[in-house]
Write a protein that holds these residues in place. Structure first.
Motif, PDB file in Angstrom:
ATOM      1  N   PHE A  67      40.363  41.789  35.663  1.00  0.00           N
ATOM      2  CA  PHE A  67      39.586  41.701  36.904  1.00  0.00           C
ATOM      3  C   PHE A  67      38.706  42.931  37.071  1.00  0.00           C
ATOM      4  O   PHE A  67      39.151  44.066  36.895  1.00  0.00           O
ATOM      5  CB  PHE A  67      40.520  41.638  38.128  1.00  0.00           C
ATOM      6  N   ASN A  68      37.464  42.683  37.469  1.00  0.00           N
ATOM      7  CA  ASN A  68      36.515  43.726  37.832  1.00  0.00           C
ATOM      8  C   ASN A  68      35.875  43.329  39.161  1.00  0.00           C
ATOM      9  O   ASN A  68      35.278  42.247  39.226  1.00  0.00           O
ATOM     10  CB  ASN A  68      35.444  43.857  36.737  1.00  0.00           C
ATOM     11  N   PRO A  69      35.980  44.140  40.228  1.00  0.00           N
ATOM     12  CA  PRO A  69      36.744  45.375  40.304  1.00  0.00           C
ATOM     13  C   PRO A  69      38.240  45.115  40.198  1.00  0.00           C
ATOM     14  O   PRO A  69      38.698  43.982  40.319  1.00  0.00           O
ATOM     15  CB  PRO A  69      36.375  45.928  41.699  1.00  0.00           C
ATOM     16  N   ALA A  70      38.965  46.181  39.975  1.00  0.00           N
ATOM     17  CA  ALA A  70      40.403  46.074  39.791  1.00  0.00           C
ATOM     18  C   ALA A  70      41.089  45.525  41.034  1.00  0.00           C
ATOM     19  O   ALA A  70      40.706  45.841  42.163  1.00  0.00           O
ATOM     20  CB  ALA A  70      40.962  47.458  39.473  1.00  0.00           C
ATOM     21  N   VAL A  71      42.093  44.696  40.813  1.00  0.00           N
ATOM     22  CA  VAL A  71      42.992  44.276  41.890  1.00  0.00           C
ATOM     23  C   VAL A  71      43.834  45.498  42.284  1.00  0.00           C
ATOM     24  O   VAL A  71      44.171  46.333  41.438  1.00  0.00           O
ATOM     25  CB  VAL A  71      43.841  43.086  41.374  1.00  0.00           C
ATOM     26  N   THR A  72      44.117  45.592  43.582  1.00  0.00           N
ATOM     27  CA  THR A  72      44.761  46.825  44.059  1.00  0.00           C
ATOM     28  C   THR A  72      46.290  46.761  44.097  1.00  0.00           C
ATOM     29  O   THR A  72      46.952  47.792  44.113  1.00  0.00           O
ATOM     30  CB  THR A  72      44.271  47.187  45.476  1.00  0.00           C
ATOM     31  N   GLY A  73      46.838  45.544  44.178  1.00  0.00           N
ATOM     32  CA  GLY A  73      48.300  45.494  44.315  1.00  0.00           C
ATOM     33  C   GLY A  73      48.833  44.090  44.332  1.00  0.00           C
ATOM     34  O   GLY A  73      48.902  43.438  43.306  1.00  0.00           O
ATOM     35  N   LYS A  74      49.146  43.604  45.541  1.00  0.00           N
ATOM     36  CA  LYS A  74      49.906  42.369  45.646  1.00  0.00           C
ATOM     37  C   LYS A  74      49.044  41.180  46.079  1.00  0.00           C
ATOM     38  O   LYS A  74      49.534  40.246  46.715  1.00  0.00           O
ATOM     39  CB  LYS A  74      51.083  42.573  46.625  1.00  0.00           C
ATOM     40  N   GLU A  75      47.756  41.199  45.724  1.00  0.00           N
ATOM     41  CA  GLU A  75      46.869  40.114  46.132  1.00  0.00           C
ATOM     42  C   GLU A  75      47.402  38.737  45.709  1.00  0.00           C
ATOM     43  O   GLU A  75      47.802  38.546  44.566  1.00  0.00           O
ATOM     44  CB  GLU A  75      45.472  40.280  45.510  1.00  0.00           C
ATOM     45  N   VAL A  76      47.368  37.817  46.666  1.00  0.00           N
ATOM     46  CA  VAL A  76      47.540  36.389  46.367  1.00  0.00           C
ATOM     47  C   VAL A  76      46.334  35.688  46.985  1.00  0.00           C
ATOM     48  O   VAL A  76      45.623  36.263  47.812  1.00  0.00           O
ATOM     49  CB  VAL A  76      48.854  35.807  46.935  1.00  0.00           C
ATOM     50  N   HIS A  77      46.096  34.451  46.571  1.00  0.00           N
ATOM     51  CA  HIS A  77      44.875  33.776  47.007  1.00  0.00           C
ATOM     52  C   HIS A  77      44.847  33.573  48.521  1.00  0.00           C
ATOM     53  O   HIS A  77      45.825  33.135  49.123  1.00  0.00           O
ATOM     54  CB  HIS A  77      44.733  32.433  46.291  1.00  0.00           C
ATOM     55  N   LEU A  78      43.688  33.873  49.122  1.00  0.00           N
ATOM     56  CA  LEU A  78      43.444  33.521  50.521  1.00  0.00           C
ATOM     57  C   LEU A  78      43.169  32.016  50.584  1.00  0.00           C
ATOM     58  O   LEU A  78      43.034  31.355  49.556  1.00  0.00           O
ATOM     59  CB  LEU A  78      42.244  34.313  51.058  1.00  0.00           C
ATOM     60  N   GLU A  79      43.030  31.499  51.815  1.00  0.00           N
ATOM     61  CA  GLU A  79      42.799  30.054  52.002  1.00  0.00           C
ATOM     62  C   GLU A  79      41.604  29.552  51.190  1.00  0.00           C
ATOM     63  O   GLU A  79      41.611  28.418  50.709  1.00  0.00           O
ATOM     64  CB  GLU A  79      42.541  29.759  53.496  1.00  0.00           C
ATOM     65  N   ASP A  80      40.584  30.388  51.029  1.00  0.00           N
ATOM     66  CA  ASP A  80      39.369  29.952  50.334  1.00  0.00           C
ATOM     67  C   ASP A  80      39.439  30.166  48.822  1.00  0.00           C
ATOM     68  O   ASP A  80      38.450  29.984  48.120  1.00  0.00           O
ATOM     69  CB  ASP A  80      38.141  30.670  50.912  1.00  0.00           C
ATOM     70  N   GLY A  81      40.597  30.576  48.315  1.00  0.00           N
ATOM     71  CA  GLY A  81      40.762  30.751  46.874  1.00  0.00           C
ATOM     72  C   GLY A  81      40.380  32.115  46.363  1.00  0.00           C
ATOM     73  O   GLY A  81      40.423  32.372  45.153  1.00  0.00           O
ATOM     74  N   SER A  82      39.986  33.022  47.270  1.00  0.00           N
ATOM     75  CA  SER A  82      39.544  34.359  46.831  1.00  0.00           C
ATOM     76  C   SER A  82      40.667  35.389  46.956  1.00  0.00           C
ATOM     77  O   SER A  82      41.718  35.116  47.560  1.00  0.00           O
ATOM     78  CB  SER A  82      38.350  34.807  47.696  1.00  0.00           C
ATOM     79  N   TYR A  83      40.420  36.557  46.390  1.00  0.00           N
ATOM     80  CA  TYR A  83      41.176  37.753  46.737  1.00  0.00           C
ATOM     81  C   TYR A  83      40.262  38.594  47.632  1.00  0.00           C
ATOM     82  O   TYR A  83      39.035  38.568  47.455  1.00  0.00           O
ATOM     83  CB  TYR A  83      41.524  38.572  45.477  1.00  0.00           C
ATOM     84  N   PRO A  84      40.837  39.341  48.584  1.00  0.00           N
ATOM     85  CA  PRO A  84      39.974  40.147  49.446  1.00  0.00           C
ATOM     86  C   PRO A  84      39.190  41.185  48.646  1.00  0.00           C
ATOM     87  O   PRO A  84      39.635  41.594  47.566  1.00  0.00           O
ATOM     88  CB  PRO A  84      40.955  40.836  50.408  1.00  0.00           C
TER      89      PRO A  84
END
Ligand code: 9YT
Length: 129
Positions: free
Chosen positions: A109-126
């Motif tokens: 992933f670019n930019p890097a994921v920061t930690g415990k991201e799971v998908h939001l309702e719209d399928g994204s990560y914040p």
């Protein structure tokens, strides 16, 4: 130099399950590791369909085990995913990820994921910041 094993990550906060249990992601490298990208091993479980739309990230995915498919929603195209196949979401492509068998995927992933991201309702990560 950083050395980590999947076995050592299991059961720690670097191991993240989707809310719907469609996948588990083991995050070998995160933003805090300072490489400018994050690197994950993800198991997508057989029989699942996941709606994904990384609006704030680019992702490349390399399949090392299992079988599934990606359907890009804008054009309805379906791509077979088998070991040795890489797909890159270079246009923030909204898609469905389906697994016919458990799939083991290596994901950057670019930019890097920061930690415990799971998908939001719209399928994204914040967004990272
Ligand atoms: C491609 C894929 O498996 N997406 C779901 C999870 C993601 N890879 C992650 O957070 O590791």
């Amino acid at each position: 130099m950083i050395l980590r094993s999947i076995e050592a990550i299991k059961g720690t906060d670097r191991e993240v399950f989707a809310k719907n249990r469609n996948w588990v992601s083991r995050r070998l490298l995160l933003k805090k590791d300072g490489l400018g990208f994050s690197f994950h091993e993800t198991i997508v479980f057989a029989g699942t369909e996941t709606h994904i739309w990384y609006k704030h990230h680019l992702e490349a995915v390399y399949c090392v085990e299992g079988e599934g498919e990606v359907e890009t929603i804008a054009d309805g195209k379906t791509y077979k995913i088998i070991p040795g196949t890489m797909y890159a979401l270079n246009n923030h492509d909204e898609h469905y990820l389906r697994a016919q068998e458990d799939m083991r995927l290596l994901c950057v992933f670019n930019p890097a994921v920061t930690g415990k991201e799971v998908h939001l309702e719209d399928g994204s990560y914040p967004a990272a910041d």
